[in-house]
Design an enzyme around this catalytic site. Structure first.
Site, PDB file in Angstrom:
ATOM      1  N   CYS A   2      46.410  53.540 -47.185  1.00  0.00           N
ATOM      2  CA  CYS A   2      45.258  53.678 -48.075  1.00  0.00           C
ATOM      3  C   CYS A   2      45.722  53.996 -49.486  1.00  0.00           C
ATOM      4  O   CYS A   2      46.821  54.465 -49.708  1.00  0.00           O
ATOM      5  CB  CYS A   2      44.361  54.805 -47.587  1.00  0.00           C
ATOM      6  N   ARG A  27      49.031  47.728 -51.537  1.00  0.00           N
ATOM      7  CA  ARG A  27      49.196  48.532 -50.313  1.00  0.00           C
ATOM      8  C   ARG A  27      48.397  47.949 -49.158  1.00  0.00           C
ATOM      9  O   ARG A  27      48.548  48.365 -48.017  1.00  0.00           O
ATOM     10  CB  ARG A  27      48.755  49.981 -50.578  1.00  0.00           C
ATOM     11  N   TRP A  75      43.023  51.443 -45.459  1.00  0.00           N
ATOM     12  CA  TRP A  75      43.828  50.658 -44.495  1.00  0.00           C
ATOM     13  C   TRP A  75      43.489  51.282 -43.149  1.00  0.00           C
ATOM     14  O   TRP A  75      43.953  52.386 -42.836  1.00  0.00           O
ATOM     15  CB  TRP A  75      45.305  50.787 -44.826  1.00  0.00           C
ATOM     16  N   ASN A  99      43.988  59.628 -46.861  1.00  0.00           N
ATOM     17  CA  ASN A  99      45.034  58.684 -46.432  1.00  0.00           C
ATOM     18  C   ASN A  99      45.856  59.432 -45.397  1.00  0.00           C
ATOM     19  O   ASN A  99      46.386  60.495 -45.673  1.00  0.00           O
ATOM     20  CB  ASN A  99      45.917  58.280 -47.628  1.00  0.00           C
ATOM     21  N   GLY A 100      45.926  58.880 -44.181  1.00  0.00           N
ATOM     22  CA  GLY A 100      46.699  59.560 -43.137  1.00  0.00           C
ATOM     23  C   GLY A 100      45.983  59.496 -41.798  1.00  0.00           C
ATOM     24  O   GLY A 100      45.004  58.773 -41.628  1.00  0.00           O
ATOM     25  N   GLU A 479      66.866  38.732 -33.169  1.00  0.00           N
ATOM     26  CA  GLU A 479      66.136  39.293 -34.313  1.00  0.00           C
ATOM     27  C   GLU A 479      67.004  39.285 -35.567  1.00  0.00           C
ATOM     28  O   GLU A 479      66.560  38.886 -36.640  1.00  0.00           O
ATOM     29  CB  GLU A 479      65.645  40.696 -33.993  1.00  0.00           C
ATOM     30  N   LYS A 483      66.085  37.227 -38.993  1.00  0.00           N
ATOM     31  CA  LYS A 483      66.006  37.881 -40.296  1.00  0.00           C
ATOM     32  C   LYS A 483      66.896  37.153 -41.308  1.00  0.00           C
ATOM     33  O   LYS A 483      66.486  36.880 -42.422  1.00  0.00           O
ATOM     34  CB  LYS A 483      66.468  39.347 -40.187  1.00  0.00           C
ATOM     35  N   GLU A 486      65.680  33.421 -42.139  1.00  0.00           N
ATOM     36  CA  GLU A 486      64.372  33.237 -42.787  1.00  0.00           C
ATOM     37  C   GLU A 486      64.392  33.673 -44.248  1.00  0.00           C
ATOM     38  O   GLU A 486      63.570  33.202 -45.028  1.00  0.00           O
ATOM     39  CB  GLU A 486      63.261  33.945 -42.027  1.00  0.00           C
ATOM     40  N   HIS A 502      79.723  28.319 -22.277  1.00  0.00           N
ATOM     41  CA  HIS A 502      78.976  27.206 -21.655  1.00  0.00           C
ATOM     42  C   HIS A 502      78.540  26.190 -22.691  1.00  0.00           C
ATOM     43  O   HIS A 502      77.592  25.438 -22.472  1.00  0.00           O
ATOM     44  CB  HIS A 502      77.776  27.768 -20.883  1.00  0.00           C
ATOM     45  N   LYS A 601      53.086  35.219 -44.400  1.00  0.00           N
ATOM     46  CA  LYS A 601      53.164  36.505 -43.708  1.00  0.00           C
ATOM     47  C   LYS A 601      52.455  36.446 -42.353  1.00  0.00           C
ATOM     48  O   LYS A 601      52.862  37.080 -41.407  1.00  0.00           O
ATOM     49  CB  LYS A 601      52.526  37.615 -44.563  1.00  0.00           C
TER      50      LYS A 601
HETATM   51  C1  AGP Z   1      59.313  37.851 -38.809  1.00  0.00           C
HETATM   52  O1  AGP Z   1      60.200  38.305 -39.831  1.00  0.00           O
HETATM   53  C2  AGP Z   1      58.443  36.707 -39.273  1.00  0.00           C
HETATM   54  N1  AGP Z   1      57.718  37.073 -40.421  1.00  0.00           N
HETATM   55  C3  AGP Z   1      57.625  36.091 -38.149  1.00  0.00           C
HETATM   56  O2  AGP Z   1      58.499  35.716 -37.117  1.00  0.00           O
HETATM   57  C4  AGP Z   1      56.543  36.995 -37.526  1.00  0.00           C
HETATM   58  O3  AGP Z   1      57.145  38.020 -36.778  1.00  0.00           O
HETATM   59  C5  AGP Z   1      55.699  36.113 -36.587  1.00  0.00           C
HETATM   60  O4  AGP Z   1      55.066  35.137 -37.365  1.00  0.00           O
HETATM   61  C6  AGP Z   1      54.642  36.914 -35.810  1.00  0.00           C
HETATM   62  O5  AGP Z   1      53.728  37.477 -36.710  1.00  0.00           O
HETATM   63  P1  AGP Z   1      52.712  38.609 -36.156  1.00  0.00           P
HETATM   64  O6  AGP Z   1      53.562  39.733 -35.693  1.00  0.00           O
HETATM   65  O7  AGP Z   1      51.857  38.953 -37.333  1.00  0.00           O
HETATM   66  O8  AGP Z   1      51.933  37.997 -35.025  1.00  0.00           O
END
Ligand code: AGP
Length: 606
Positions: A2, A27, A75, A99-100, A479, A483, A486, A502, A601
């Protein structure tokens, strides 16, 4: 998180508040509101949605001129986004924005109902304002002290008392608040950007402190009412930089927020040292009867699910499948009536994940969503929701959301193990206590970023990179690889270490960087053998292992040692250098760290 703004001075407070809130939009929020001291008392104007909607409301109403007020962008944590749940919240004599998270709000609410208080919202913040009203007997600071003595949780508060038109009050615990000094005017805000156009002189409220703002002075007291002298700081960065809290990128800011995010996710869910999920309707009987768990998600959330699989199977001995959502929804999965589908999503809007959830529900399967955005589509569609409380995540590359997804999965696994009797309570208590050490251990890792920067600099020009590991280290390899690729655009892939021979080992050439993750005791020696296989073919190896691991001479070119920690919880620590590695490689390659090409996002279209 928030956003809070407070103003007292000679300007039109409504304009200062709206301008300040607009500078806190980064935010993230789902509703907004202001409380203005008008000639006839405190007036509250608030609505769900963007600030523009609130501005339209104010333009239509045209409130009388005011020079004192507080504002808020919400938020959501307790209660879905709505006009009623928006802040400010009021009693007959007090208005506040918060906020909290108030962890004991349920008990306080029951107490206040017995005192004759009614409630119209689903928020913990409304409980706070009514408790303030209960304690208010003419001395605002004493009322605040008495109220906060009963409160467990986190708060940043801006408060107006109807009979104190020339003052604004504030209090802080965990949720950041600053006070800022003008000429004949003073300010209050969650973050510096809100006040930068008016003044650059500010002080940071510390946990437990209470502030009293008038036009001429700001007085600060500790939790016992003792006056506190505050250091006056000068903001020396731009508004744009300030929105990132002084960090160069949101991604780095959000990685550094991980210790606090863990506390926000876990602390409200512990009672007497044991997990207390607090998920209405998710009964122990149901949990005892689960036949199989299907974890369904995309991207990073799916990788968190793989760690969740390991934790649930090890602790609760319930079989777990992990599916990529876009695969799950089309493979006609075999689902039994007593199965549970666990949906993981930061945004709560990923279309493939939402579709998978709906498919499970159409087949009568119960669904639990682990979601960061309160009131999101997935949160509303699931039978049960466990909010991850990670706060707003802005960088496209998910970091702290992954952290709190892990925390929620660990808590769920421990609770399931307790209900099904597969782990003794003392073992669970110990593991939960270990989990609560993660924030400090991560702070220690964050303090040593130069190690990661060193080998990011060494490897930044690679064309291809491998991440390898076994067990949860394979999940972390996936993961770490995601990271890196991407945000740095380096071709990178993850390979189960035992799978190299393999096929994939044919790709290993002289100098190829391989990040080898070996944090799991049970498979450590095996992984070292796999590393020696690739080393003998010329790979440049960065080994991630525990600080007490024995590393045979010549096994790795760089060794990154992590604190010794409970094996199943190691991902909470190992994720951090992997995220930092991707961040620094991306930075060194001049990429757009927060907004990498081709990515959004939240993927809300198929
Ligand atoms: C992760 O760094 C990416 N931004 C992407 O893989 C993300 O995790 C995926 O699109 C899932 O998004 P969500 O967690 O909002 O469902």
């Amino acid at each position: 998180m928030c956003g809070i703004v407070g103003y007292i001075g000679a300007r039109e407070s409504r304009e200062v508040l709206m301008d300040g809130l607009s500078r806190l939009e980064y935010r993230g929020y789902d509703s907004a509101g202001v409380a203005l001291f008008q000639p006839d008392g405190i007036a509250v104007y608030k609505s769900q949605g963007r600030l523009a909607r609130l501005a339209e409301k104010l333009a239509a109403i045209q409130p009388p001129p005011t020079t004192v007020g507080i504002g808020h962008t919400r938020w959501a944590t307790h209660g879905a986004p709505s006009d009623i749940n928006s802040h400010p919240h009021s009693s007959a004599r007090v208005s506040l924005v918060h906020n909290g998270i108030i962890e004991n709000y349920s008990k306080l609410k029951e107490f206040l109902k017995l005192q004759g208080y009614d409630f119209i919202s689903q928020t913990d913040s409304e409980v706070l304002v009514k408790l303030l009203d209960f304690h208010y007997q003419g001395d605002p600071v004493q009322a605040i002290i008495n109220t906060l003595a009963q409160v467990q949780g986190s708060y940043g508060l801006a408060i107006l008392f109807a009979d104190q038109p020339d003052h604004i009050y504030a209090a802080r615990k965990e949720s950041p608040l600053i006070i800022a000094y003008g000429e004949g005017e003073n300010f209050l805000a969650s973050d510096i950007p809100a006040i930068l156009p008016y003044t650059c002189r500010y002080s940071v409220l510390e946990n437990g402190e209470i502030a009293v703002l008038s036009r001429e002075t700001i007085k600060v007291y500790d939790a016992f009412g003792t006056p506190v002298a505050k250091e006056v700081l000068t903001a020396d960065f731009s508004v744009e930089a300030a929105e990132k809290g002084g960090y160069p990128h949101f991604m780095l800011k959000e990685i550094n927020e991980e210790p606090d995010a863990i506390l926000a996710a876990v602390r409200p869910r512990i009672e007497d040292g044991l997990p207390k999920l607090g998920i209405d309707g998710l009964t122990d009987d149901f949990l005892k009867g689960i036949g199989r768990i299907h974890i369904v998600a995309c991207g990073t959330a799916m990788h968190a699910g793989m760690v969740g699989k390991s934790a649930i199977e090890r602790m609760a001995r319930v079989p777990v499948d992990v599916d990529i959502a876009s695969e799950f929804r089309y493979r006609d999965p075999i689902l039994a009536p007593n199965d549970l589908v666990v949906i993981i999503s930061q945004s709560g809007e990923t279309i493939d994940t939402l579709a998978a959830l709906r498919m499970a529900k159409e087949q009568g399967i119960k669904t639990l969503a682990i979601v960061n955005v309160v009131g999101s589509s997935i949160a509303r569609a699931a039978d049960w929701v466990m909010y991850s409380y990670g706060g707003m995540e802005i960088a496209v590359a998910s970091t702290k959301a992954y952290t709190v997804q892990l925390c929620c999965l660990y808590l769920f696994a421990m609770h399931l193990a307790r209900v099904r009797g597969t782990l003794h309570e003392e073992v669970i208590r110990h593991m939960l206590g270990d989990m609560m050490r993660a924030p400090d251990l991560i702070r220690g890792i964050l303090a040593q970023q130069k190690d990661v920067q060193f080998f990011a600099n060494e490897l930044m020009n690679a064309d291809d990179m491998f991440f390898i590991g076994r067990g949860v280290d394979y999940a972390l390899s996936l993961e770490g690889s995601l990271k890196l690729k991407e945000i740095s655009y380096i071709h990178s892939e993850a390979c189960a270490a035992g799978e190299l021979k393999h096929g994939p080992i044919s790709l290993v050439v002289e100098g190829m960087p391989i990040l080898a993750l070996a944090t799991q005791d049970a498979v450590y020696e095996k992984t070292i053998s796999n590393i020696q296989e690739v080393k003998s073919r010329g790979a440049k190896v960065v080994l991630f292992c525990k600080e007490d691991a024995h590393v045979p001479e010549g096994t790795a070119d760089y060794i990154y040692r992590l604190p010794c920690y409970e094996g199943v919880l190691m991902p909470l620590l190992l994720e951090v250098p992997l995220q930092l590695f991707a961040y620094y490689v991306s930075l060194l390659r001049g990429c757009d760290v927060d907004k990498p090409r081709n990515l959004a996002k939240s993927v809300t279209v198929e």
